[in-house]
Design a protein around this motif. Structure first.
Motif, short mmCIF file in Angstrom:
data_model
loop_
_atom_site.label_atom_id
_atom_site.label_comp_id
_atom_site.label_asym_id
_atom_site.label_seq_id
_atom_site.Cartn_x
_atom_site.Cartn_y
_atom_site.Cartn_z
N GLU A 163 0.81 -1.20 0.00
CA GLU A 163 0.00 0.00 0.00
C GLU A 163 0.86 1.27 0.00
O GLU A 163 0.47 2.28 -0.59
CB GLU A 163 -0.92 0.00 1.22
CG GLU A 163 -2.11 0.95 1.11
CD GLU A 163 -3.09 0.54 0.02
OE1 GLU A 163 -3.75 1.45 -0.53
OE2 GLU A 163 -3.18 -0.67 -0.27
N GLU A 164 2.02 1.22 0.65
CA GLU A 164 2.90 2.39 0.68
C GLU A 164 3.38 2.75 -0.73
O GLU A 164 3.39 3.92 -1.11
CB GLU A 164 4.10 2.12 1.58
CG GLU A 164 3.79 1.91 3.04
CD GLU A 164 5.04 1.66 3.86
OE1 GLU A 164 5.74 2.64 4.17
OE2 GLU A 164 5.34 0.50 4.16
N ILE A 165 3.77 1.73 -1.49
CA ILE A 165 4.24 1.96 -2.85
C ILE A 165 3.10 2.49 -3.72
O ILE A 165 3.27 3.45 -4.47
CB ILE A 165 4.80 0.65 -3.45
CG1 ILE A 165 5.96 0.13 -2.59
CG2 ILE A 165 5.25 0.87 -4.89
CD1 ILE A 165 6.44 -1.24 -2.99
N MET A 166 1.95 1.88 -3.60
CA MET A 166 0.82 2.28 -4.44
C MET A 166 0.35 3.70 -4.13
O MET A 166 0.01 4.46 -5.04
CB MET A 166 -0.33 1.28 -4.25
CG MET A 166 -0.01 -0.11 -4.82
SD MET A 166 -1.44 -1.24 -4.85
CE MET A 166 -1.61 -1.62 -3.10
N TRP A 180 3.26 -8.68 -4.44
CA TRP A 180 3.73 -7.89 -5.57
C TRP A 180 2.68 -7.77 -6.67
O TRP A 180 2.61 -6.76 -7.36
CB TRP A 180 5.01 -8.50 -6.14
CG TRP A 180 6.24 -8.07 -5.40
CD1 TRP A 180 7.03 -8.82 -4.58
CD2 TRP A 180 6.80 -6.74 -5.40
NE1 TRP A 180 8.05 -8.06 -4.06
CE2 TRP A 180 7.93 -6.79 -4.55
CE3 TRP A 180 6.45 -5.54 -6.01
CZ2 TRP A 180 8.72 -5.65 -4.32
CZ3 TRP A 180 7.23 -4.41 -5.77
CH2 TRP A 180 8.35 -4.48 -4.94
N LYS A 181 1.85 -8.77 -6.83
CA LYS A 181 0.85 -8.70 -7.90
C LYS A 181 -0.10 -7.53 -7.71
O LYS A 181 -0.60 -6.96 -8.69
CB LYS A 181 0.08 -10.02 -8.02
CG LYS A 181 -0.85 -10.33 -6.86
CD LYS A 181 -1.65 -11.60 -7.14
CE LYS A 181 -2.67 -11.89 -6.05
NZ LYS A 181 -3.48 -13.09 -6.35
N ASP A 182 -0.37 -7.14 -6.46
CA ASP A 182 -1.24 -6.01 -6.21
C ASP A 182 -0.58 -4.71 -6.66
O ASP A 182 -1.23 -3.83 -7.24
CB ASP A 182 -1.60 -5.93 -4.73
CG ASP A 182 -2.37 -7.16 -4.26
OD1 ASP A 182 -3.11 -7.73 -5.09
OD2 ASP A 182 -2.24 -7.54 -3.08
N VAL A 183 0.71 -4.58 -6.38
CA VAL A 183 1.47 -3.40 -6.80
C VAL A 183 1.51 -3.33 -8.33
O VAL A 183 1.25 -2.28 -8.93
CB VAL A 183 2.90 -3.43 -6.24
CG1 VAL A 183 3.72 -2.25 -6.77
CG2 VAL A 183 2.89 -3.42 -4.71
N LEU A 184 1.81 -4.45 -8.96
CA LEU A 184 1.95 -4.49 -10.41
C LEU A 184 0.63 -4.18 -11.11
O LEU A 184 0.60 -3.46 -12.12
CB LEU A 184 2.47 -5.85 -10.85
CG LEU A 184 3.81 -6.29 -10.22
CD1 LEU A 184 4.15 -7.71 -10.64
CD2 LEU A 184 4.92 -5.33 -10.59
N ALA A 185 -0.45 -4.73 -10.58
CA ALA A 185 -1.77 -4.48 -11.19
C ALA A 185 -2.12 -3.00 -11.12
O ALA A 185 -2.66 -2.42 -12.07
CB ALA A 185 -2.83 -5.32 -10.48
N MET A 186 -1.85 -2.38 -9.97
CA MET A 186 -2.13 -0.96 -9.82
C MET A 186 -1.31 -0.12 -10.80
O MET A 186 -1.83 0.80 -11.45
CB MET A 186 -1.86 -0.53 -8.37
CG MET A 186 -1.98 0.96 -8.11
SD MET A 186 -0.38 1.80 -8.28
CE MET A 186 -0.92 3.43 -8.73
N LEU A 187 -0.01 -0.42 -10.92
CA LEU A 187 0.86 0.34 -11.82
C LEU A 187 0.40 0.22 -13.26
O LEU A 187 0.36 1.20 -14.01
CB LEU A 187 2.31 -0.14 -11.69
CG LEU A 187 2.99 0.09 -10.34
CD1 LEU A 187 4.39 -0.51 -10.34
CD2 LEU A 187 3.07 1.58 -10.00
N ARG A 188 0.03 -0.98 -13.67
CA ARG A 188 -0.40 -1.21 -15.05
C ARG A 188 -1.73 -0.51 -15.34
O ARG A 188 -1.92 0.05 -16.43
CB ARG A 188 -0.54 -2.72 -15.31
CG ARG A 188 -0.98 -3.07 -16.73
CD ARG A 188 -1.07 -4.58 -16.87
NE ARG A 188 -1.74 -4.99 -18.09
CZ ARG A 188 -1.13 -5.39 -19.20
NH1 ARG A 188 0.20 -5.44 -19.24
NH2 ARG A 188 -1.81 -5.75 -20.26
N GLU A 235 -3.28 2.11 -13.52
CA GLU A 235 -3.54 3.49 -13.12
C GLU A 235 -2.49 4.50 -13.57
O GLU A 235 -2.79 5.69 -13.66
CB GLU A 235 -3.68 3.56 -11.59
CG GLU A 235 -4.82 2.73 -11.06
CD GLU A 235 -5.00 2.89 -9.55
OE1 GLU A 235 -4.71 4.00 -9.04
OE2 GLU A 235 -5.41 1.92 -8.89
N MET A 236 -1.25 4.06 -13.83
CA MET A 236 -0.21 5.02 -14.21
C MET A 236 -0.40 5.47 -15.65
O MET A 236 -0.44 4.64 -16.57
CB MET A 236 1.18 4.40 -14.01
CG MET A 236 1.45 3.91 -12.60
SD MET A 236 1.26 5.20 -11.34
CE MET A 236 2.69 6.22 -11.68
#
Length: 534
Positions: free
Chosen positions: A356-359, A385-393, A395-396
């Motif tokens: 959550e911190e990264i996201m 990590w899959k949660d971080v990766l999904a968010m980056l793909r 929302e960025m």
């Protein structure tokens, strides 16, 4: 008879092209939009040009006044100065000549370890004097005499001269006076860099002190903390005094305690932090301290809050720590929920974090961020990590690249490397952790590159090669082009087997394999180099 043409009839543009063939144009620095920016312009020390190049440029400038003027940028755009009498004298000479100083855009300050007396000497940050810490002349001789032959090849008088020179410079305040003069004279200054410097003799002495800590350090010690502190304080005070409009600062081997010294500049220069930070666009810091690093960084939290809230124009930020010693601190203890409207590249290295911190940080900059580096980040229990990766793909909006070099889970990291002092650059099994398997820099030692040799370095400016690699000294790079190339000559995903969703990434929540993170890097920015629409 036809009159012979003269080189003097050539245009300035052609003459500059000729100079560029002798030595690359020093004003053509690596752009922040390049992946190599952090390693080439910030973390890698300036390397001296071959003597023949320096001589050729010097001879060119001696030809006539016009040639002398054209050659100035090749010698004075990038100034590198050692903390030594000759180095400071040269800096004073350059800065006293406005026609030379006006060309300087980058200043690299090369700082050696300070020789200090052994025992329980403690540095007080409120006291700016280091005189009592500088080594007495007789004690290094005692150390070499009692070294049982291990250091007999070293010249005691050489150490004594260096220790005496350090004491004399600090006592007289000559370094601060000259730095103030130089920072005032460098009207075009953009980038300030502080680097650690050591020669072979210092390296041998450091190794001996490390191996014989209980006895040898009673006689003499080499310490980076007082040296880094003094360099930061004097350079910062000089920049504030000159009200320099520099915009980039980098330090690849910062000491947390040394950064605290910046707080005491307020006594000599009110609003010093505001003066130093209001123009900052790039800040790259890598910290190292073997003891209580997380606690010391926690103490710096209020300082970073002031810095980051003042530096409103930040475009690139990198805060890193040793791979062997991931920081155990909340991300916002350092970044304080700051939102930079112009941020384009962000990186952290060696940090234990929740997903959550990264996201949250990425979301704040989803409209501007083009590069994200998460080197050696270890996710805590409960995160995946899959949660971080999904968010980056998902929302960025502008993300061009993401680096996941040596990412893992904290529990697995502790199981594998918990009792080790060194985390290797390469993953277990021998696979190269790089997009360029045959890259030359895979064979370059990071320590040798960050700590230039005092013997080999000459006090002049030099161009640095524009390497583009994911190894060795470039392990800390942060800039704006992908770790994973945006285009490859052929498809690598076999289309039908390429992950469609984050659940297909193979993240087991326990450990990350080299092959996985390479796939993840591609997937986040759009997938297969051939089939991706991005």
């Amino acid at each position: 008879m036809q009159k012979k043409s003269s080189i003097h009839k050539l245009s300035n543009e052609l003459l500059k092209d000729i100079l560029d063939h002798i030595e690359a144009d020093p004003e053509r620095s690596v752009s922040i939009d390049r992946r190599a920016y952090l390693s080439v312009e910030s973390f890698r020390p300036p390397s001296p040009s071959p003597p023949s190049q320096a001589q050729d440029i010097g001879n060119f400038r001696l030809a006539c006044r016009r040639f002398a003027e054209l050659g100035i940028p090749h010698q004075f755009t990038r100034i590198a100065t050692r903390f030594s009498r000759p180095g400071l004298e040269r800096l004073e000479n350059i800065s006293s000549q406005p026609h030379l100083a006006k060309h300087t855009k980058k200043f690299s300050y090369l700082i050696p370890f300070f020789y200090v007396e052994g025992g329980d000497t403690v540095f007080c940050f409120a006291n700016t004097s280091f005189v009592d810490m500088i080594l007495g002349r007789e004690r290094v001789g005692d150390l070499l005499h009692h070294a049982n032959g291990d250091l007999r090849s070293l010249d005691a008088s050489r150490f004594e001269r260096k220790a005496e020179a350090q004491r004399s410079i600090v006592r007289s305040g000559e370094d601060l006076r000259i730095l103030k003069q130089a920072m005032t004279a460098f009207k075009s200054l953009q980038h300030v860099q502080i680097l650690r410097l050591q020669d072979e003799a210092d390296r041998a002495l450091l190794e001996y002190l490390h191996e014989n800590d209980s006895t040898a350090t009673r006689l003499v010690d080499l310490r980076w903390t007082p040296a880094c502190t003094h360099a930061l304080k004097t350079t910062g005070e000089a920049l504030a005094y000159a009200r320099s409009s520099f915009s980039r600062f980098s330090g690849p081997m910062m000491n947390p305690q040394s950064v605290l010294a910046m707080k005491y500049m307020k006594k000599s220069i009110p609003q010093a932090n505001t003066i130093l930070c209001e123009h900052l666009t790039c800040l790259e810091l890598h910290f190292d301290d073997p003891l209580d690093l997380s606690a010391k960084m926690k103490e710096l939290s209020p300082f970073f809050k002031v810095i980051f809230k003042t530096a409103r124009n930040m475009q690139a930020v990198h805060i890193g720590f040793p791979s062997r010693q991931p920081l155990d601190l909340n991300l916002e203890d350092i970044f304080h929920n700051v939102h930079w409207e112009k941020l384009r590249a962000f990186g952290v290295q060696a940090w234990r974090l929740d997903a959550e911190e990264i996201m949250n940080l990425a979301r704040r900059h989803r409209k501007t961020l083009r590069g994200l580096r998460l080197r050696d980040v270890q996710l805590k229990d409960g995160s995946m990590w899959k949660d971080v990766l999904a968010m980056l793909r998902a929302e960025m909006e502008l993300l061009d690249w993401v680096s996941l070099r040596r990412v893992d889970y904290a529990s697995h990291f502790d199981e594998v490397w918990g009792d080790s002092m060194e985390v290797p650059d390469y993953p277990p099994g021998g696979a190269s952790d790089s997009d360029e398997e045959d890259d030359f820099h895979a064979h370059v030692d990071l320590e040798d590159d960050i700590y230039p040799s005092e013997d080999d370095f000459s006090d002049r400016d030099s161009d640095v090669s524009d390497a583009d690699t994911d190894h060795g000294p470039d392990a800390n790079e942060l800039a704006l082009s992908p770790d994973t190339p945006a285009s490859l000559p052929f498809c690598t995903c076999s289309r039908s087997s390429f992950p469609a969703t984050a659940d297909d990434l193979g993240d087991n929540g326990r450990s990350v394999l080299y092959q996985q993170r390479k796939l993840w890097e591609k997937w986040v920015v759009g997938g297969c180099p051939e089939h991706s629409l991005s």
